[in-house]
Design a protein around this motif. Structure first.
Motif, PDB file in Angstrom:
ATOM      1  N   MET A 199      91.595  72.633   8.794  1.00 29.37           N
ATOM      2  CA  MET A 199      91.866  72.647   7.298  1.00 29.37           C
ATOM      3  C   MET A 199      91.380  71.520   6.748  1.00 29.37           C
ATOM      4  SD  MET A 199      95.320  72.739   5.336  1.00 29.37           S
ATOM      5  CE  MET A 199      96.479  72.684   6.704  1.00 29.37           C
ATOM      6  N   LEU A 200      90.740  71.323   5.833  1.00 29.93           N
ATOM      7  CA  LEU A 200      90.083  70.247   5.185  1.00 29.93           C
ATOM      8  C   LEU A 200      91.022  69.730   4.128  1.00 29.93           C
ATOM      9  CD1 LEU A 200      87.507  68.403   5.250  1.00 29.93           C
ATOM     10  CD2 LEU A 200      86.681  69.882   3.510  1.00 29.93           C
ATOM     11  N   GLU A 201      91.427  68.625   3.994  1.00 35.29           N
ATOM     12  CA  GLU A 201      92.350  68.128   2.881  1.00 35.29           C
ATOM     13  C   GLU A 201      91.741  67.044   1.965  1.00 35.29           C
ATOM     14  OE1 GLU A 201      96.807  68.735   4.361  1.00 35.29           O
ATOM     15  OE2 GLU A 201      96.061  67.166   5.611  1.00 35.29           O
ATOM     16  N   ILE A 202      91.637  67.123   0.940  1.00 36.11           N
ATOM     17  CA  ILE A 202      91.122  66.254  -0.097  1.00 36.11           C
ATOM     18  C   ILE A 202      92.059  65.792  -1.081  1.00 36.11           C
ATOM     19  CG2 ILE A 202      89.287  66.157  -1.879  1.00 36.11           C
ATOM     20  CD1 ILE A 202      89.056  69.301   0.205  1.00 36.11           C
ATOM     21  N   ARG A 203      91.710  64.273  -1.246  1.00 34.03           N
ATOM     22  CA  ARG A 203      92.672  63.442  -2.260  1.00 34.03           C
ATOM     23  C   ARG A 203      91.833  63.159  -3.213  1.00 34.03           C
ATOM     24  NH1 ARG A 203      95.588  59.352   0.543  1.00 34.03           N
ATOM     25  NH2 ARG A 203      93.718  58.183   0.370  1.00 34.03           N
ATOM     26  N   ILE A 204      91.864  63.123  -4.475  1.00 37.53           N
ATOM     27  CA  ILE A 204      90.810  62.955  -5.665  1.00 37.53           C
ATOM     28  C   ILE A 204      91.809  61.619  -6.529  1.00 37.53           C
ATOM     29  CG2 ILE A 204      89.845  63.469  -7.754  1.00 37.53           C
ATOM     30  CD1 ILE A 204      89.874  66.386  -6.476  1.00 37.53           C
ATOM     31  N   HIS A 205      91.103  60.495  -6.751  1.00 33.29           N
ATOM     32  CA  HIS A 205      91.787  59.430  -7.449  1.00 33.29           C
ATOM     33  C   HIS A 205      90.694  59.386  -8.719  1.00 33.29           C
ATOM     34  CE1 HIS A 205      93.991  57.396  -4.265  1.00 33.29           C
ATOM     35  NE2 HIS A 205      93.184  58.048  -3.578  1.00 33.29           N
ATOM     36  N   GLY A 206      91.867  59.405  -9.766  1.00 36.20           N
ATOM     37  CA  GLY A 206      90.973  59.388 -11.123  1.00 36.20           C
ATOM     38  C   GLY A 206      92.114  58.386 -12.052  1.00 36.20           C
ATOM     39  N   GLY A 229      84.897  82.431  -0.094  1.00 34.79           N
ATOM     40  CA  GLY A 229      85.784  83.113   1.068  1.00 34.79           C
ATOM     41  C   GLY A 229      86.801  82.731   1.961  1.00 34.79           C
ATOM     42  N   LYS A 230      87.085  81.380   1.355  1.00 33.87           N
ATOM     43  CA  LYS A 230      88.292  80.604   1.994  1.00 33.87           C
ATOM     44  C   LYS A 230      89.444  80.476   1.293  1.00 33.87           C
ATOM     45  CE  LYS A 230      84.433  77.390   3.749  1.00 33.87           C
ATOM     46  NZ  LYS A 230      83.234  78.283   3.598  1.00 33.87           N
ATOM     47  N   GLN A 231      90.331  80.129   2.106  1.00 30.12           N
ATOM     48  CA  GLN A 231      91.919  80.089   1.555  1.00 30.12           C
ATOM     49  C   GLN A 231      91.898  78.363   0.915  1.00 30.12           C
ATOM     50  OE1 GLN A 231      94.441  82.487   1.653  1.00 30.12           O
ATOM     51  NE2 GLN A 231      92.559  83.559   2.322  1.00 30.12           N
ATOM     52  N   SER A 232      92.584  78.446  -0.197  1.00 32.39           N
ATOM     53  CA  SER A 232      92.635  76.963  -0.722  1.00 32.39           C
ATOM     54  C   SER A 232      93.725  76.847  -1.533  1.00 32.39           C
ATOM     55  CB  SER A 232      91.303  76.864  -1.525  1.00 32.39           C
ATOM     56  OG  SER A 232      91.472  77.853  -2.544  1.00 32.39           O
ATOM     57  N   ILE A 261      91.424  73.295   2.012  1.00 34.59           N
ATOM     58  CA  ILE A 261      90.489  74.221   2.046  1.00 34.59           C
ATOM     59  C   ILE A 261      90.511  74.546   3.458  1.00 34.59           C
ATOM     60  CG2 ILE A 261      88.112  75.094   1.999  1.00 34.59           C
ATOM     61  CD1 ILE A 261      87.610  73.056  -0.407  1.00 34.59           C
ATOM     62  N   ASP A 262      90.549  75.824   3.934  1.00 36.53           N
ATOM     63  CA  ASP A 262      90.642  76.520   5.286  1.00 36.53           C
ATOM     64  C   ASP A 262      90.152  77.810   5.217  1.00 36.53           C
ATOM     65  OD1 ASP A 262      91.186  76.401   8.069  1.00 36.53           O
ATOM     66  OD2 ASP A 262      93.255  75.939   7.810  1.00 36.53           O
ATOM     67  N   ASN A 263      89.753  78.142   6.526  1.00 36.49           N
ATOM     68  CA  ASN A 263      89.251  79.717   6.600  1.00 36.49           C
ATOM     69  C   ASN A 263      90.364  80.479   6.902  1.00 36.49           C
ATOM     70  OD1 ASN A 263      86.547  79.243   6.401  1.00 36.49           O
ATOM     71  ND2 ASN A 263      86.274  78.404   8.504  1.00 36.49           N
ATOM     72  N   ALA A 264      91.693  79.851   7.294  1.00 34.14           N
ATOM     73  CA  ALA A 264      92.839  80.566   7.634  1.00 34.14           C
ATOM     74  C   ALA A 264      93.706  80.431   6.427  1.00 34.14           C
ATOM     75  CB  ALA A 264      93.365  79.972   8.938  1.00 34.14           C
ATOM     76  N   VAL A 265      94.959  81.148   6.565  1.00 28.98           N
ATOM     77  CA  VAL A 265      96.126  81.022   5.506  1.00 28.98           C
ATOM     78  C   VAL A 265      96.680  79.589   5.803  1.00 28.98           C
ATOM     79  CG1 VAL A 265      98.261  81.936   4.890  1.00 28.98           C
ATOM     80  CG2 VAL A 265      96.395  83.542   5.526  1.00 28.98           C
ATOM     81  N   ILE A 266      96.903  79.020   4.642  1.00 30.92           N
ATOM     82  CA  ILE A 266      97.353  77.811   4.430  1.00 30.92           C
ATOM     83  C   ILE A 266      98.835  77.848   4.273  1.00 30.92           C
ATOM     84  CG2 ILE A 266      97.495  75.659   3.287  1.00 30.92           C
ATOM     85  CD1 ILE A 266      94.411  76.024   2.529  1.00 30.92           C
ATOM     86  N   ASN A 267      99.616  77.468   5.169  1.00 31.19           N
ATOM     87  CA  ASN A 267     101.130  77.613   4.994  1.00 31.19           C
ATOM     88  C   ASN A 267     101.796  76.294   4.599  1.00 31.19           C
ATOM     89  OD1 ASN A 267     101.285  80.237   5.414  1.00 31.19           O
ATOM     90  ND2 ASN A 267     101.191  79.752   7.602  1.00 31.19           N
TER      91      ASN A 267
END
Length: 179
Positions: free
Chosen positions: A1-8, A29-32, A53-59
């Motif tokens: 799973m890719l985890e992103i943090r956005i600072h603004g 085609g990804k889960q998000s 973002i992940d290819n699998a379900v994000i729980n």
């Protein structure tokens, strides 16, 4: 799973950027997931938004504590907040700045500087970089395609064809700017 943090800063559209990024991943085609972290912030105060973002379900339903990637919409935030807090070693930081980002505190990370503000000012005549910086995200990570980002922009700005085309142009320019 890719985890992103956005600072603004409040009012810059960090939450919108996270939403568009999540929708883009869905089109590829990804889960998000996308969500903000709000407190008593006001316009101009530092804010954070998150995306997974992940290819699998994000729980997972918690805040992102150890992101893989950090996006920084406003370069002054590099000194105002600890943008590397929790960032995984070897993780990427994408910063909207015309200057190189240097210093020992960034030694363990891949730092990408893109002048999204310059592109935004040329195209929008305003420093609106929340969607624009997603072009850099696409190039750096390969996790979402430009086509998917463009489709998400079309959804977000439906009925505003001029805004859609300006965003697509700006996103492409920043994508091509990343080295």
């Amino acid at each position: 799973m890719l985890e992103i943090r956005i600072h603004g800063r409040g009012g810059q559209g960090a939450v919108t950027a996270a939403q568009i990024l999540a929708i883009s991943a869905f089109y590829d085609g990804k889960q998000s997931q996308a969500f903000p972290r709000f407190g008593v912030e006001r316009r101009g105060a530092p804010v954070e938004a998150f995306c997974r973002i992940d290819n699998a379900v994000i729980n997972v339903r918690s805040q992102v504590y150890t992101p893989d990637i950090v996006l920084v919409l406003e370069p002054s935030l590099m000194e105002a907040v600890n943008v590397t807090d929790g960032l995984k070693k070897g993780g990427s930081i994408i910063v909207n700045t015309s200057q190189p980002v240097t210093g020992d505190k960034y030694a363990d990370f891949k730092v990408h500087s893109v002048d999204a503000s310059k592109v935004a000012l040329e195209i929008f005549k305003a420093d609106i970089v929340n969607t624009v910086i997603l072009g850099a995200f696409s190039k750096v990570t390969g996790m979402v395609s430009i086509d998917a980002i463009n489709k998400a922009v079309e959804d977000r700005f439906a009925g505003k064809p001029q805004i859609i085309e300006m965003n697509k142009t700006a996103i492409k320019q920043v994508y091509e700017q990343v080295k």
